[in-house]
Design an enzyme around this catalytic site. Structure first.
Site, PDB file in Angstrom:
ATOM      1  N   ASP A  14      51.741  73.509  76.389  1.00 16.86           N
ATOM      2  CA  ASP A  14      51.391  72.334  75.602  1.00 16.86           C
ATOM      3  C   ASP A  14      50.198  72.615  74.693  1.00 16.86           C
ATOM      4  O   ASP A  14      49.320  71.775  74.524  1.00 16.86           O
ATOM      5  CB  ASP A  14      51.088  71.148  76.521  1.00 16.86           C
ATOM      6  CG  ASP A  14      51.186  69.816  75.768  1.00 16.86           C
ATOM      7  OD1 ASP A  14      51.712  69.809  74.650  1.00 16.86           O
ATOM      8  OD2 ASP A  14      50.710  68.800  76.298  1.00 16.86           O
ATOM      9  N   TYR A  15      50.176  73.802  74.090  1.00 15.61           N
ATOM     10  CA  TYR A  15      49.092  74.175  73.187  1.00 15.61           C
ATOM     11  C   TYR A  15      49.397  73.729  71.753  1.00 15.61           C
ATOM     12  O   TYR A  15      49.373  74.528  70.819  1.00 15.61           O
ATOM     13  CB  TYR A  15      48.860  75.681  73.239  1.00 15.61           C
ATOM     14  CG  TYR A  15      48.003  76.139  74.397  1.00 15.61           C
ATOM     15  CD1 TYR A  15      47.068  75.295  74.966  1.00 15.61           C
ATOM     16  CD2 TYR A  15      48.129  77.425  74.919  1.00 15.61           C
ATOM     17  CE1 TYR A  15      46.281  75.708  76.024  1.00 15.61           C
ATOM     18  CE2 TYR A  15      47.343  77.854  75.973  1.00 15.61           C
ATOM     19  CZ  TYR A  15      46.415  76.993  76.524  1.00 15.61           C
ATOM     20  OH  TYR A  15      45.628  77.406  77.570  1.00 15.61           O
TER      21      TYR A  15
END
Length: 837
Positions: free
Chosen positions: A515-516
């Site tokens: 989830d970057y």
């Protein structure tokens, strides 16, 4: 000893800061990715055809990871001493080990034992109140965690050429970019080619030729004016004002010009959800425009705060996609040649959580009847795949010439199949759809989703390019349903403003399972490196990397290397064998190892912090999520080292300014049966347990806190830094802000986690809120010395606005609060100026 522990616990409860989470290649080189195939750019009322003109895709495919889960650990780096970090030249430790990059997740929140966690921010700003800033230990002994200090000289070794992570696409790629094997294509390292890679190679070649045919330009970033017409002041994202009335010498004399409370606030205890207000005021048309989390617009006198007009959208005040009612302000457009006497020659745009975009006459607040349906555009009409929730318009659209470019936010972590990412361009006066850009290949959209653009965009008006910071696909922490290439996911992608076609794209995380999201608008800058003038772009990231490329071509300014990263052992998952690592500037934190355990927090918890460190798996920033032990360490955390406020830039001094956070989290996957048996609950926002419905794994994400809510890692928890963009070297970096709770302030050397960004002036000042202590401050740009501060009612988690009105310079802050920092909300606008003589 018992007395000491009791005292420590009490101080901890009083002082614990909230640490939270956030919203939402392979190949030896790092050059611009070729535009990837199968991502469409479509004209209005057309289904995206599979032709070179309508489809553009540019995210490199991630190569299958080597079967060995264990990789050689990266070499140790120089540890930056917090004491020396505050001096000139204290560059951030570079994280550069070759196979151990990274941290894991993005949106995590506090631990179950911690004080109540705040809600997670929409796009990934996850709650973080749960992470307390501990107390009791002497500040001098609590130095900042060691950082890797990557030597740029050694980083630029042979083979450190820019990685061309570029799969083929249907529109141009960066000029002169070489193409490296995309993830998933056959490489010498793993030999794991995928079907269709030959076609992608051919497509990439065509795109490169198209990019090379695009005329070059020597245009500079346009000079800023005395107004503040967009979210970042300018569409370049620089957050720079040429005003110099307020200087380092007189800023200490600043006084409050006026203060306004909007009344649009909720702490969540009643019928309404809590508010998270991060609006940047817009100064244009001799008025100050302010959007609120109740989806109203206020137009006020810039010198007095007196209301001139207001508009209420009457929007449903429900948390449809976010855990709170959110608003980051409004957008402004004006005709190149306004026709006197005609309505809507200047327009203010307000978006709502239920996907409605309102167009208002900037002069009087009346709806612009010629825009869409009587002044309201229903963006949700284009939500046709996996429409589980509306396309929430929480970030103001980006205005370039007569184009209103719209991104949107959604609901992360709960679904494997979600609305796939898309960006829309509509005409500023009519609302007519001009083009649509889809980030996910059409053939896999129904079984994944997001990779949306939920934050601000930036644009080069002279070159006709808009730059998209693209988020990660769904679900966020497992990618077994999307093992194909999604070239634009977690990327910076440059589009032609007129057509929506891809010019170049760089993917910063291959096959993102952390989830970057790319969570801030890239900052455009003209810099001089080794005597050469370069039209550059700096993309700040959650990972703490600052990628610098030529904004015209996407090519590296300083080498960006592909380095091996760890593989995991989750069945059916695909692991990218390498990830991009910039060599200059050095990473803002050392991502090769977890920070040291904070002795104070460890003693107060009877060794619980040390035990957690032993149980977490961590082989660098890109440690894959796991079902084992306490899960995978996530450092940087899901909220990110750099938040959506982004990077400020002074074009005269060629200095970039960035605020950053240090937070440790940990993520655990659970097989579906185990997850259902646990029946865990989500914490405030996006913390705790989340089902990832449709995936074989649920997950939990927590902040590494002890039972008292103290961070288990050593301070500092936040810093402010300046970077010389002629060399990429850190000029200075210092702990920033104070961790605070219940009125008690911790030592300034511990710093504070931050949300929001800086604004910079020609006189050499940095204005910034962003910290949990609810203070707003001014710093000397060249030295980092704090010169002024004032206290407001809640954290100012928005970018400040700087403007000149009737000959006087003003600085405006919105103090709306964000539960990521602490459970404090506000509705206050504070505007400052020098004393009137």
């Amino acid at each position: 000893m018992n007395r000491l522990l009791r005292s420590t616990a009490i101080l901890t409860l009083l002082a614990g800061p909230a640490f939270a989470q956030q919203d939402d290649t392979p190949g030896p080189t790092g050059e611009p990715e070729a535009v990837a195939p199968e991502t469409s750019v479509s004209a209005p009322e057309q289904t995206a055809p599979e032709t070179d003109e309508s489809e553009t895709s540019s995210e490199p495919a991630a190569t299958d990871a080597d079967s060995d889960a264990e990789r050689e650990a990266a070499p140790a780096r120089d540890a930056a001493d917090p004491e020396t970090a505050e001096t000139e030249g204290a560059t951030p430790a570079a994280d550069a080990p070759a196979a151990e990059p990274g941290t894991a997740d993005e949106d995590a929140e506090g631990s179950e034992e911690a004080a109540p966690e705040p809600e997670a921010d929409e796009e990934g700003e996850a709650p973080s109140e749960s992470a307390g800033a501990g107390a009791g230990e002497e500040a001098d002994e609590e130095a900042a965690p060691a950082r890797d200090a990557a030597d740029p000289d050694t980083a630029e070794t042979e083979g450190a050429t820019p990685a061309a992570d570029a799969p083929a696409a249907e529109t141009g790629t960066a000029e002169g970019a070489e193409e490296a094997p995309a993830d998933g294509e056959e490489t010498e390292e793993d030999g794991s080619g995928e079907d269709g890679s030959a076609e992608e190679d051919a497509s990439a070649e065509t795109d490169q030729q198209a990019a090379q045919a695009r005329p070059s330009s020597d245009a500079k970033v346009p000079a800023s004016g005395p107004d503040w017409k967009s979210f970042h002041g300018q569409v370049s994202g620089a957050k720079y004002s040429p005003l110099d009335q307020i200087t380092p010498e007189n800023v200490g004399e600043l006084e409050l010009a006026w203060r306004l409370e909007t009344g649009d606030v909720s702490d969540g205890s009643g019928d309404l959800p809590a508010t998270v207000w991060s609006a940047t005021p817009i100064y244009a048309n001799d008025l100050l425009y302010i959007g609120t989390p109740f989806y109203r617009v206020l137009a006020v006198d810039p010198a007095t705060g007196e209301e001139v007009w207001s508009f209420d959208s009457q929007s449903t005040l429900e948390a449809l996609t976010q855990p709170a009612l959110k608003n980051r302000g409004v957008a402004y457009w004006e005709a190149a040649e306004p026709v006197e006497g005609e309505a809507c020659q200047r327009i203010v745009y307000l978006g709502t959580m239920d996907a409605q975009l309102f167009a208002l006459d900037a002069d009087d607040g009346a709806l612009c009847e010629g825009f869409a349906d009587g002044g309201v555009l229903d963006v949700n009409q284009w939500n046709t795949v996996n429409d589980r929730w509306p396309l929430s318009l929480l970030q103001p659209p980006t205005i370039v010439d007569d184009h209103v470019i719209i991104g949107w936010a959604g609901n992360d972590w709960d679904w494997a199949e979600a609305p796939p990412g898309s960006v829309f361009s509509v005409n500023a006066q009519t609302g007519e759809l001009e083009w649509t850009f889809d980030t996910i290949p059409e053939d896999i959209r129904e079984r994944t989703g997001t990779a949306n653009v939920w934050t601000a965009m930036s644009a080069d008006e002279e070159r006709g390019i808009v730059y998209l910071p693209v988020a990660s696909p769904s679900p966020n922490y497992w990618g077994g349903n999307r093992t194909e290439d999604i070239p634009y996911a977690t990327s910076t992608t440059a589009l032609d403003i007129e057509t929506g076609e891809v010019i170049w794209s760089r993917q910063w995380v291959h096959h993102d399972i952390w989830d970057y999201d790319i969570n801030s608008a890239p900052t455009l800058m003209d810099i001089t490196v080794d005597g050469e003038e370069i039209p550059a772009l700096m993309q700040a990231t959650k990972m703490g990397f600052l990628f610098v490329v030529n904004r015209e071509t996407g090519e590296d300014v300083w080498p960006i290397e592909e380095r091996e990263v760890p593989a995991g052992d989750i069945e059916g998952e695909r692991y990218a064998p390498t990830q991009p690592f910039p060599t200059v500037p050095a990473p803002l934190i050392d991502q090769s190892t977890l920070p040291d355990v904070w002795p104070l927090a460890d003693i107060a918890s009877f060794g619980a912090c040390s035990k957690l460190w032993d149980e977490m798996q961590y082989a660098g920033m890109y440690q894959p999520p796991t079902t084992e032990g306490a899960g995978a360490g996530a450092y940087p955390n899901s909220a990110g080292v750099v938040q959506w406020g982004g990077v400020g830039f002074d074009p005269e001094r060629q200095l970039a300014v960035v605020n950053l956070s240090h937070v440790v989290q940990y993520i655990q996957l659970y097989e579906r049966e185990d997850y259902d048996r646990i029946n865990g609950e989500a914490g405030p926002g996006e913390s705790g347990f989340h089902p990832q419905t449709g995936a074989p794994y649920g997950m939990s994400l927590k902040t590494a806190l002890n039972r008292w809510g103290m961070p288990c890692w050593k301070p500092p928890f936040g810093e402010l830094a300046a970077i010389d963009m002629t060399t990429g070297e850190i000029v200075w970096r210092k702990p920033f802000g104070t961790s605070q709770r219940y009125g008690f302030y911790m030592p300034e050397k511990w710093g504070s986690p931050t949300i929001g960004g800086p604004a910079v002036t020609a006189s050499g000042l940095i204005f910034i809120g962003a910290t949990m202590d609810a203070k707003v401050r001014a710093y000397d740009l060249e030295t980092g010395e704090r010169l002024w501060e004032d206290l407001t009612e809640a954290p100012s988690v928005s970018n400040p606005a700087i403007y000149e009105h009737d000959g006087a310079q003003y600085v405006a802050f919105v103090s709306g609060g964000n539960s990521i920092l602490k459970p404090s909300v506000g509705d206050m606008v504070s505007v400052y100026r020098l004393p009137v003589e």
